[in-house]
Design an enzyme around this catalytic site. Structure first.
Site, PDB file in Angstrom:
ATOM      1  N   SER A 109       0.795  -1.238   0.000  1.00  0.00           N
ATOM      2  CA  SER A 109       0.000   0.000   0.000  1.00  0.00           C
ATOM      3  C   SER A 109       0.825   1.284   0.000  1.00  0.00           C
ATOM      4  O   SER A 109       0.272   2.354  -0.225  1.00  0.00           O
ATOM      5  CB  SER A 109      -0.927   0.020   1.214  1.00  0.00           C
ATOM      6  OG  SER A 109      -1.827  -1.049   1.159  1.00  0.00           O
ATOM      7  N   ASP A 321      -8.773  -3.754   4.058  1.00  0.00           N
ATOM      8  CA  ASP A 321      -7.520  -4.469   3.852  1.00  0.00           C
ATOM      9  C   ASP A 321      -7.222  -5.408   5.021  1.00  0.00           C
ATOM     10  O   ASP A 321      -6.847  -6.570   4.825  1.00  0.00           O
ATOM     11  CB  ASP A 321      -6.390  -3.446   3.702  1.00  0.00           C
ATOM     12  CG  ASP A 321      -5.042  -4.078   3.434  1.00  0.00           C
ATOM     13  OD1 ASP A 321      -4.909  -4.743   2.384  1.00  0.00           O
ATOM     14  OD2 ASP A 321      -4.124  -3.915   4.247  1.00  0.00           O
ATOM     15  N   HIS A 325      -6.813  -9.392   5.085  1.00  0.00           N
ATOM     16  CA  HIS A 325      -5.593 -10.049   5.577  1.00  0.00           C
ATOM     17  C   HIS A 325      -5.937 -11.136   6.601  1.00  0.00           C
ATOM     18  O   HIS A 325      -5.242 -12.136   6.719  1.00  0.00           O
ATOM     19  CB  HIS A 325      -4.649  -9.040   6.237  1.00  0.00           C
ATOM     20  CG  HIS A 325      -3.794  -8.279   5.269  1.00  0.00           C
ATOM     21  ND1 HIS A 325      -2.955  -8.892   4.375  1.00  0.00           N
ATOM     22  CD2 HIS A 325      -3.635  -6.943   5.070  1.00  0.00           C
ATOM     23  CE1 HIS A 325      -2.320  -7.970   3.670  1.00  0.00           C
ATOM     24  NE2 HIS A 325      -2.718  -6.777   4.063  1.00  0.00           N
ATOM     25  N   ASP A 362      -6.127   0.529  -3.803  1.00  0.00           N
ATOM     26  CA  ASP A 362      -4.684   0.539  -4.084  1.00  0.00           C
ATOM     27  C   ASP A 362      -4.216  -0.799  -4.649  1.00  0.00           C
ATOM     28  O   ASP A 362      -3.265  -0.864  -5.408  1.00  0.00           O
ATOM     29  CB  ASP A 362      -3.888   0.931  -2.840  1.00  0.00           C
ATOM     30  CG  ASP A 362      -4.325   0.187  -1.584  1.00  0.00           C
ATOM     31  OD1 ASP A 362      -5.299  -0.598  -1.657  1.00  0.00           O
ATOM     32  OD2 ASP A 362      -3.693   0.390  -0.534  1.00  0.00           O
ATOM     33  N   HIS A 459      -1.795  -9.672  -0.362  1.00  0.00           N
ATOM     34  CA  HIS A 459      -2.395  -8.939  -1.474  1.00  0.00           C
ATOM     35  C   HIS A 459      -2.264  -9.788  -2.734  1.00  0.00           C
ATOM     36  O   HIS A 459      -1.561 -10.803  -2.740  1.00  0.00           O
ATOM     37  CB  HIS A 459      -1.645  -7.622  -1.727  1.00  0.00           C
ATOM     38  CG  HIS A 459      -1.622  -6.714  -0.546  1.00  0.00           C
ATOM     39  ND1 HIS A 459      -0.804  -5.625  -0.473  1.00  0.00           N
ATOM     40  CD2 HIS A 459      -2.323  -6.734   0.617  1.00  0.00           C
ATOM     41  CE1 HIS A 459      -1.000  -4.998   0.677  1.00  0.00           C
ATOM     42  NE2 HIS A 459      -1.908  -5.652   1.362  1.00  0.00           N
TER      43      HIS A 459
HETATM   44 ZN   LIG Z   1      -2.531  -4.849   3.152  1.00  0.00          ZN
END
Ligand SMILES: [Zn+2]
Length: 496
Positions: A109, A321, A325, A362, A459
């Site tokens: 990121s 995010d 994760h 992102d 990611h």
């Molecule tokens: Zn991340």
């Protein structure tokens, strides 16, 4: 050939007049398709100068994550979900964005947000340093600092804001104001490093310099010395003795630490707000005393709008995010809905004539949807079979070859792997994949089944979507590099 094209053009122009020979012309799907054509034909390009730019970034919210958010939001309203339209999905312009970093196929990121804020791709784990900088190398900072969009906007007389549900020193918000050889230097730099300050110090430096006027989010611990109490009930983390919150107050910056304080803050002065010592809460767990992303968005727009020259505001849904994760799809979807609510509010509070709104991510995660599920299958649960009659799914669960059901949402890697570490250190699944009930799958704390064991899900490098409206939003088209986002923002604010 010429004749053929002419006939086709007439048929298209005639629209429904020529539809009597088409058996499906009375279908609602067919008519909706025709309406879409009319809407596209009616589109006009907005070539005004953009007074304001709002860059929405849902961290880790690629096309697959966006899909599950769409279905979740639609199903919460009682629908099937597939046909639900999120606020950003009604925006007139769209591009697909390639998110890789200079030296990383799978991005993080820091350089992705950096690319959006500087117009150039950057290196893995660095923020706003040029291509010759090296991760963790303080000696390579000098001479490699990039010019930021926030600095350009300040020079143009505009105000700047950064809003996030993550720590304000975390990668995405930091990319608005900081330049660092390591995204993790949030409250300190290695001994002897004088070329740059830690990210928290850079944030207050930016507020003092006037290149950052509104900063709302989490992460108070990095602004308070170690052992000292924070305004959010924890203890500070800074190894130096500097209390950056006191420094900000000394500069005349309004400081707030809860929703009531934010609501009461005056609109026409710099504002600094922390709701937590580290990241702010997931939307699913957020106490009433903590502002939502939409609350922060509203206040930031009100405060920044007092500058008649306009503003640049980056708004991050940082915890989408983190939930990904953690392979906790449900919290990711709930934060995705909170993100969409903030987008809708920002759109409502601003004028398309002078405000460019960009909604993107992102990067994506290693998340995917399993099949084949029938319509209306709860996106947060198990996959139900397609019904032969009617529309809605059957009552039968789709079973895998091991005879067990599975969830719609799955991750390729993460901590909830079905491959479990055994006493001999090997990762195996001796009893096969665990059984899952619908009740378990729909629990807020459920972690999806995963293949590859990894303590934190990763990611992925897959493209993300970008939705835009307002001045020069039509410059977003096709498949673009992530750094192009800066160039559109810069063009739109300088046009005419
Ligand atoms: Zn991340």
């Amino acid at each position: 050939m010429r004749h053929f094209i002419a006939v086709s053009a007439i048929a298209l122009a005639a629209g429904s007049a020529g539809a009597q020979e088409i058996a499906q012309a009375d279908s609602d799907w067919y008519k909706a398709g025709q309406e879409r054509i009319q809407a596209e034909l009616a589109k006009t390009q907005n070539t005004n100068k953009a007074r304001n730019v709002i860059l929405f970034v849902a961290d880790g919210n690629g096309v697959a994550s966006n899909y599950m958010n769409r279905l979740y939001a639609g199903q919460m309203e009682g629908g099937m979900g597939d046909d639900y339209v999120q606020p950003q999905e009604a925006f007139p312009y769209l591009a697909l964005v390639k998110t890789y970093n200079i030296n990383a196929q799978t991005p993080d990121s820091a350089p992705t947000a950096g690319a959006m804020n500087t117009g150039v791709k950057q290196r893995f784990n660095l923020i706003n340093l040029g291509e010759n900088a090296i991760h963790g190398d303080c000696a390579k900072v000098s001479g490699n600092e990039l010019t930021l969009f926030s600095e350009l906007m300040t020079e143009a007389g505009k105000s700047v804001g950064a809003v996030t549900t993550a720590r304000l020193t975390h990668a995405t918000p930091a990319a608005v104001y900081a330049k660092t050889a390591n995204r993790n230097w949030e409250d300190s730099v290695p001994e002897g490093c004088t070329a740059q300050a830690d990210i928290a110090t850079q944030m207050i430096d930016a507020m003092e310099a006037g290149t950052l006027d509104v900063a709302l989010g989490g992460g108070a611990r990095y602004f308070v010395p170690k052992g000292m109490g924070t305004p959010n009930g924890g203890t500070g983390h800074r190894p130096d003795d500097v209390n950056l919150i006191d420094r900000a107050k000394g500069l005349g910056i309004q400081f707030v630490h809860d929703k009531a304080g934010l609501d009461a803050a005056a609109d026409n002065a710099p504002i600094l707000g922390f709701w937590s010592d580290s990241h702010a809460s997931y939307e699913a767990d957020r106490p009433e005393t903590e502002p939502s992303l939409a609350d922060m968005t509203a206040k930031a727009i009100e405060a920044l709008s007092t500058n008649e020259n306009g503003f640049y505001l980056e708004i991050e849904a940082g915890r989408v995010d983190h939930a990904n994760h953690a392979t906790n799809a449900k919290r990711a979807m709930i934060d995705g809905k909170a993100f969409a609510d903030a987008v809708a509010l920002a759109d409502e509070m601003t004028d398309d004539a002078d405000t460019l709104i960009i909604v993107t991510a992102d990067h994506e995660h290693a998340v995917a949807m399993n099949g084949y599920c029938g319509r209306g299958t709860p996106i947060d649960g198990l996959c139900f079979d397609v019904a032969k009659q009617g529309i809605e799914h059957s009552d039968e669960l789709v079973l895998a070859d091991d005879g067990k059901p599975f969830t719609v949402v799955g991750y390729l890697n993460g901590a909830s792997s079905v491959m479990v570490k055994q006493d001999d250190g090997r990762f195996t699944a001796p009893d096969g994949r665990p059984e899952i009930t619908q009740e378990q799958a729909q629990d807020l704390d459920y972690n999806q089944q995963v293949l590859i064991p990894k303590d934190s899900e990763s990611h992925s490098g897959v493209d993300v979507a970008l939705y835009a409206k307002g001045p020069w939003a039509h410059l977003f088209d096709g498949t673009i590099e992530q750094n192009v986002i800066f160039h559109v923002m810069n063009y739109a604010t300088n046009a005419n």
